[in-house]
Design an enzyme around this catalytic site. Structure first.
Site, mmCIF file in Angstrom:
data_model
loop_
_atom_site.group_PDB
_atom_site.id
_atom_site.type_symbol
_atom_site.label_atom_id
_atom_site.label_comp_id
_atom_site.label_asym_id
_atom_site.label_seq_id
_atom_site.Cartn_x
_atom_site.Cartn_y
_atom_site.Cartn_z
ATOM 1 N N GLY A 79 -19.831 -32.148 -12.808
ATOM 2 C CA GLY A 79 -21.207 -31.832 -12.461
ATOM 3 C C GLY A 79 -21.334 -30.382 -12.059
ATOM 4 O O GLY A 79 -20.333 -29.684 -11.876
ATOM 5 N N GLU A 80 -22.572 -29.914 -11.936
ATOM 6 C CA GLU A 80 -22.831 -28.532 -11.538
ATOM 7 C C GLU A 80 -23.958 -28.521 -10.534
ATOM 8 O O GLU A 80 -24.857 -29.350 -10.571
ATOM 9 C CB GLU A 80 -23.230 -27.689 -12.753
ATOM 10 C CG GLU A 80 -22.226 -27.791 -13.888
ATOM 11 C CD GLU A 80 -21.793 -26.439 -14.424
ATOM 12 O OE1 GLU A 80 -22.154 -25.446 -13.804
ATOM 13 O OE2 GLU A 80 -21.096 -26.425 -15.437
ATOM 14 N N GLY A 81 -23.904 -27.550 -9.626
ATOM 15 C CA GLY A 81 -24.966 -27.424 -8.635
ATOM 16 C C GLY A 81 -25.015 -26.027 -8.085
ATOM 17 O O GLY A 81 -24.408 -25.101 -8.634
ATOM 18 N N GLY A 82 -25.746 -25.870 -6.973
ATOM 19 C CA GLY A 82 -25.893 -24.558 -6.383
ATOM 20 C C GLY A 82 -24.577 -23.996 -5.879
ATOM 21 O O GLY A 82 -24.380 -22.785 -5.840
ATOM 22 N N PHE A 83 -23.666 -24.885 -5.473
ATOM 23 C CA PHE A 83 -22.366 -24.432 -4.974
ATOM 24 C C PHE A 83 -21.510 -23.907 -6.128
ATOM 25 O O PHE A 83 -20.802 -22.913 -5.994
ATOM 26 C CB PHE A 83 -21.650 -25.611 -4.307
ATOM 27 C CG PHE A 83 -20.376 -25.237 -3.596
ATOM 28 C CD1 PHE A 83 -20.370 -25.020 -2.226
ATOM 29 C CD2 PHE A 83 -19.188 -25.107 -4.290
ATOM 30 C CE1 PHE A 83 -19.195 -24.679 -1.569
ATOM 31 C CE2 PHE A 83 -18.013 -24.768 -3.643
ATOM 32 C CZ PHE A 83 -18.017 -24.555 -2.281
ATOM 33 N N ASP A 207 -29.939 -33.513 4.862
ATOM 34 C CA ASP A 207 -30.109 -33.410 3.414
ATOM 35 C C ASP A 207 -29.893 -34.762 2.748
ATOM 36 O O ASP A 207 -29.243 -34.861 1.709
ATOM 37 C CB ASP A 207 -29.125 -32.374 2.851
ATOM 38 C CG ASP A 207 -29.567 -31.842 1.491
ATOM 39 O OD1 ASP A 207 -30.763 -31.968 1.163
ATOM 40 O OD2 ASP A 207 -28.714 -31.311 0.759
#
Length: 408
Positions: A79-83, A207
């Protein structure tokens, strides 16, 4: 699918307590807090060195995690995210040394993207909390890497991915979750929050949303991503004053307007997620018809009405639950979503309500009653005019697409 993070805008150290103070509504011990290994944090902000030295985690070298993920191969991306990106890797069960793919245990390695929205403070916050807290409903952080400019975190692998995927993704891989599994996930996530709120030093998660609820192979829910977590209030005050951070659609209204953070802020977010679980709809979705973009505003008038409730309930759940149970869960969601924080239940009370419902469901499956409540499923007629919830009740005051981020 393993661990999946959605984009966040985070800019505050999670381990600094500032002018935190004690919440008047806090109620004793949680029935889900038996696994505490230690308190959360001291009331004095700790240095980076103190956090790293006190964590019960393995310190990986960059080379070790590089080898574990096969050099961060693109086909290992979970997966990909802001981090940054999350990679699948393998390590030896005992030594935690890199092992060949398919041997040892599977881990999920989150690698900081220097150009991303999140950064070193969020990386350190994860270590600060997950390096000390242990509970069946919190994802296990195995270790970290701090080497030159490299910042990585290694977690247990969660085979079923995020609750967000199971609720909102369509396709053969993500079959609709049954009523029983949805209630199991809701209860597990509630236990995780209750544990945090009852830690020696209260932790406010800040969150809570479906993308941060990860599922193991048996659909046990575990909370992940502690980059926005904060120590709760201590002393004789009622809240923590913070910058407003989080995700659109989930943040409590009083937190948005004042920046005052309490455990009841998490309870509101839980109410939003419970509503998503019931409806199979996202908290915010601009693709829905006018008047339905905000799930909470649209659904609230329907939650206590025996006929209108079917307009909210996910039609994919038809026939899987009794009307009485659906109304009880909807009522719990409505309590959590109260505009007045003091009226919201605490997470111990939420856990108790969901546990009672689960226990009743188990008894009924074992000894079915002669007369059951009306089976759910509002059918096509209830789905025809979903927007009429408001009209009849009057006005009310990557993988999946990343949730919109909030920064005020």
């Amino acid at each position: 699918m393993g661990i999946c993070w959605s984009i966040q805008i985070k800019a505050e150290s999670a381990f600094s307590t500032g002018d935190d103070s004690k919440i008047a509504e806090r109620n004793g011990n949680s029935n889900s807090s038996s696994k505490v290994s230690s308190g959360s944090q001291s009331h004095t902000p700790r240095s980076e060195g103190e956090i790293l030295q006190s964590s019960n985690l393995k310190s990986f070298t960059f080379s070790e995690l590089k080898n574990a993920t096969r050099n961060f191969r693109p086909d290992s991306v979970l997966g990909e995210g802001g981090f940054g990106s999350v990679f699948k890797g393998w390590v030896d069960e005992h030594s935690l040394a890199a092992s060949k793919p398919g041997t040892g245990i599977v881990i999920a390695v989150k690698r900081l993207n220097q150009e991303g929205f999140q950064g070193h403070k969020e990386w350190l916050a994860e270590i600060n909390y997950l390096g000390q807290l242990r509970h069946p409903n919190l994802v296990r952080l195995i270790g970290y890497c701090l080497e030159d400019d490299h910042r990585l975190l290694a977690y247990e692998f969660m085979p079923k991915g995020s609750m967000e995927n199971h609720l909102f993704r369509r396709g053969s891989y993500f079959q609709p979750l049954s009523w029983r599994l949805r209630m199991k996930v809701a209860l597990g996530a509630a236990k995780g929050l209750a544990f945090l709120h009852n830690a020696e030093t209260m932790v406010i998660y800040r969150d809570f949303k479906t993308s941060n609820i990860l599922l193991d192979s048996n659909f046990n829910a575990k909370l992940s991503d502690f980059g926005l977590a904060r120590d709760g209030p201590t002393g004789d005050k009622s809240h923590v004053s913070t910058r407003v951070m989080g995700t659109y659609g989930y943040a409590a209204p009083e937190y948005l307007s004042t920046g005052h953070l309490t455990a009841k802020s998490d309870v509101y977010s839980f109410g939003v997620v419970l509503l998503e679980i019931l409806s199979g709809k996202k908290a915010i979705d601009k693709n829905r018809p006018t008047g339905e973009h905000n799930l909470v505003e649209w659904a609230k008038p329907c939650l206590t009405n025996k006929r209108r409730i079917f307009r909210v309930l996910d039609p994919r759940l038809e026939g899987q639950y009794s009307l009485g149970r659906a109304l009880k869960v909807a009522s719990l969601a409505l309590q959590c979503l109260s505009m007045e924080p003091k009226i919201r239940p605490n997470m111990d009370e939420v856990v108790s309500t969901l546990q009672d419902l689960q226990d009743t469901d188990k008894r009924d499956r074992r000894d079915p009653p002669v007369h059951r409540g009306v089976a759910a499923g509002g059918g096509a007629s209830s789905a025809k005019k979903a927007s009429s919830c408001r009209q009849e009740a009057g006005p009310v005051v990557a993988y999946p697409r990343p949730s919109a981020s909030l920064r005020v």
